[in-house]
Design a protein around this motif. Sequence first.
Motif, PDB file in Angstrom:
ATOM      1  N   LEU A  47       0.832  -1.207   0.000  1.00  0.00           N
ATOM      2  CA  LEU A  47       0.000   0.000   0.000  1.00  0.00           C
ATOM      3  C   LEU A  47       0.865   1.256   0.000  1.00  0.00           C
ATOM      4  O   LEU A  47       0.537   2.249  -0.659  1.00  0.00           O
ATOM      5  CB  LEU A  47      -0.941   0.003   1.208  1.00  0.00           C
ATOM      6  CG  LEU A  47      -2.077  -1.030   1.184  1.00  0.00           C
ATOM      7  CD1 LEU A  47      -2.799  -1.059   2.528  1.00  0.00           C
ATOM      8  CD2 LEU A  47      -3.048  -0.754   0.044  1.00  0.00           C
ATOM      9  N   ASN A  50       2.361   1.741  -3.449  1.00  0.00           N
ATOM     10  CA  ASN A  50       1.344   2.184  -4.396  1.00  0.00           C
ATOM     11  C   ASN A  50       0.762   3.551  -4.070  1.00  0.00           C
ATOM     12  O   ASN A  50      -0.192   3.987  -4.715  1.00  0.00           O
ATOM     13  CB  ASN A  50       0.229   1.134  -4.492  1.00  0.00           C
ATOM     14  CG  ASN A  50       0.720  -0.139  -5.152  1.00  0.00           C
ATOM     15  OD1 ASN A  50       1.513  -0.085  -6.096  1.00  0.00           O
ATOM     16  ND2 ASN A  50       0.275  -1.274  -4.657  1.00  0.00           N
ATOM     17  N   ILE A  52      -0.907   4.536  -1.456  1.00  0.00           N
ATOM     18  CA  ILE A  52      -2.194   4.505  -0.769  1.00  0.00           C
ATOM     19  C   ILE A  52      -2.019   4.721   0.729  1.00  0.00           C
ATOM     20  O   ILE A  52      -2.714   5.544   1.326  1.00  0.00           O
ATOM     21  CB  ILE A  52      -2.917   3.173  -1.054  1.00  0.00           C
ATOM     22  CG1 ILE A  52      -3.202   3.066  -2.555  1.00  0.00           C
ATOM     23  CG2 ILE A  52      -4.193   3.048  -0.232  1.00  0.00           C
ATOM     24  CD1 ILE A  52      -3.623   1.695  -3.014  1.00  0.00           C
ATOM     25  N   LYS A  53      -1.112   3.991   1.349  1.00  0.00           N
ATOM     26  CA  LYS A  53      -0.866   4.118   2.791  1.00  0.00           C
ATOM     27  C   LYS A  53       0.111   5.272   3.015  1.00  0.00           C
ATOM     28  O   LYS A  53       1.226   5.258   2.490  1.00  0.00           O
ATOM     29  CB  LYS A  53      -0.302   2.818   3.361  1.00  0.00           C
ATOM     30  CG  LYS A  53      -0.084   2.867   4.873  1.00  0.00           C
ATOM     31  CD  LYS A  53       0.283   1.491   5.401  1.00  0.00           C
ATOM     32  CE  LYS A  53       0.473   1.499   6.906  1.00  0.00           C
ATOM     33  NZ  LYS A  53      -0.708   1.941   7.650  1.00  0.00           N
ATOM     34  N   GLN A  54      -0.337   6.263   3.799  1.00  0.00           N
ATOM     35  CA  GLN A  54       0.473   7.448   4.055  1.00  0.00           C
ATOM     36  C   GLN A  54       0.554   7.784   5.544  1.00  0.00           C
ATOM     37  O   GLN A  54       0.921   8.899   5.920  1.00  0.00           O
ATOM     38  CB  GLN A  54      -0.099   8.646   3.295  1.00  0.00           C
ATOM     39  CG  GLN A  54      -0.162   8.420   1.797  1.00  0.00           C
ATOM     40  CD  GLN A  54      -0.913   9.521   1.099  1.00  0.00           C
ATOM     41  OE1 GLN A  54      -0.674  10.698   1.357  1.00  0.00           O
ATOM     42  NE2 GLN A  54      -1.827   9.157   0.227  1.00  0.00           N
ATOM     43  N   GLY A 112      -4.938   3.931   4.858  1.00  0.00           N
ATOM     44  CA  GLY A 112      -5.074   3.220   3.595  1.00  0.00           C
ATOM     45  C   GLY A 112      -5.431   1.754   3.674  1.00  0.00           C
ATOM     46  O   GLY A 112      -5.370   1.052   2.668  1.00  0.00           O
ATOM     47  N   GLU A 113      -5.804   1.268   4.828  1.00  0.00           N
ATOM     48  CA  GLU A 113      -6.046  -0.172   5.004  1.00  0.00           C
ATOM     49  C   GLU A 113      -7.532  -0.503   4.895  1.00  0.00           C
ATOM     50  O   GLU A 113      -8.383   0.326   5.186  1.00  0.00           O
ATOM     51  CB  GLU A 113      -5.509  -0.624   6.359  1.00  0.00           C
ATOM     52  CG  GLU A 113      -4.007  -0.411   6.495  1.00  0.00           C
ATOM     53  CD  GLU A 113      -3.506  -0.560   7.913  1.00  0.00           C
ATOM     54  OE1 GLU A 113      -4.077  -1.372   8.667  1.00  0.00           O
ATOM     55  OE2 GLU A 113      -2.552   0.141   8.274  1.00  0.00           O
ATOM     56  N   LYS A 116     -10.769   1.690   4.275  1.00  0.00           N
ATOM     57  CA  LYS A 116     -10.311   3.045   4.640  1.00  0.00           C
ATOM     58  C   LYS A 116     -11.299   3.795   5.543  1.00  0.00           C
ATOM     59  O   LYS A 116     -11.149   4.988   5.766  1.00  0.00           O
ATOM     60  CB  LYS A 116      -9.997   3.883   3.397  1.00  0.00           C
ATOM     61  CG  LYS A 116      -8.930   3.293   2.527  1.00  0.00           C
ATOM     62  CD  LYS A 116      -8.649   4.185   1.334  1.00  0.00           C
ATOM     63  CE  LYS A 116      -7.812   3.446   0.331  1.00  0.00           C
ATOM     64  NZ  LYS A 116      -8.028   3.861  -1.016  1.00  0.00           N
TER      65      LYS A 116
END
Length: 159
Positions: A47, A50, A52-54, A112-113, A116
């Motif tokens: 993630l 990509n 998505i996870k921040q 991002g998991e 969300k």
Amino acid sequence: MSQPLSNRQRITDLIARFNQQSGRALVDLPAWYFCDNEQDANECAMLVLNGIKQATTSSLYWFKANNEILPQVGDLAIFSDWHGKPLGIIENIAVTITAFNQITEEYAALEGEGDKSLEYWQRVHWDYYQRELEGSGYQCHPEMPLVCEQFKLIFKGSE
């Protein structure tokens, strides 16, 4: 036939490539994986790669129980898969202490998991904090202080 690289050598190589690209002269960086199990650690790492996870969130109690220094804005770290293979470098852009019951929908989305949502975030993180604090002398509760780290991916490893 060449020997496979050790994770320590992969980390050294990743830092060297980062230094070359960024003009920095780093010697070492902390390296870790997300979560406490292989499936989640690898999923979270993907993630991040990509975009998505921040964000990531640990309990303040974990830092206290393990005598760890709190993260700060500007800190760099290497994140890896479950087996320690380095995948990239992240930089903290915000660090706040927030109570579990004060986490917002927006912050949950930054993690991002799952879907969300805040509901998903609360469910999986509550279970995670229960495991994280087991045997530490600290207990989970709704006002439990959390260390919320927002980060940006600044370098992707390549192999």
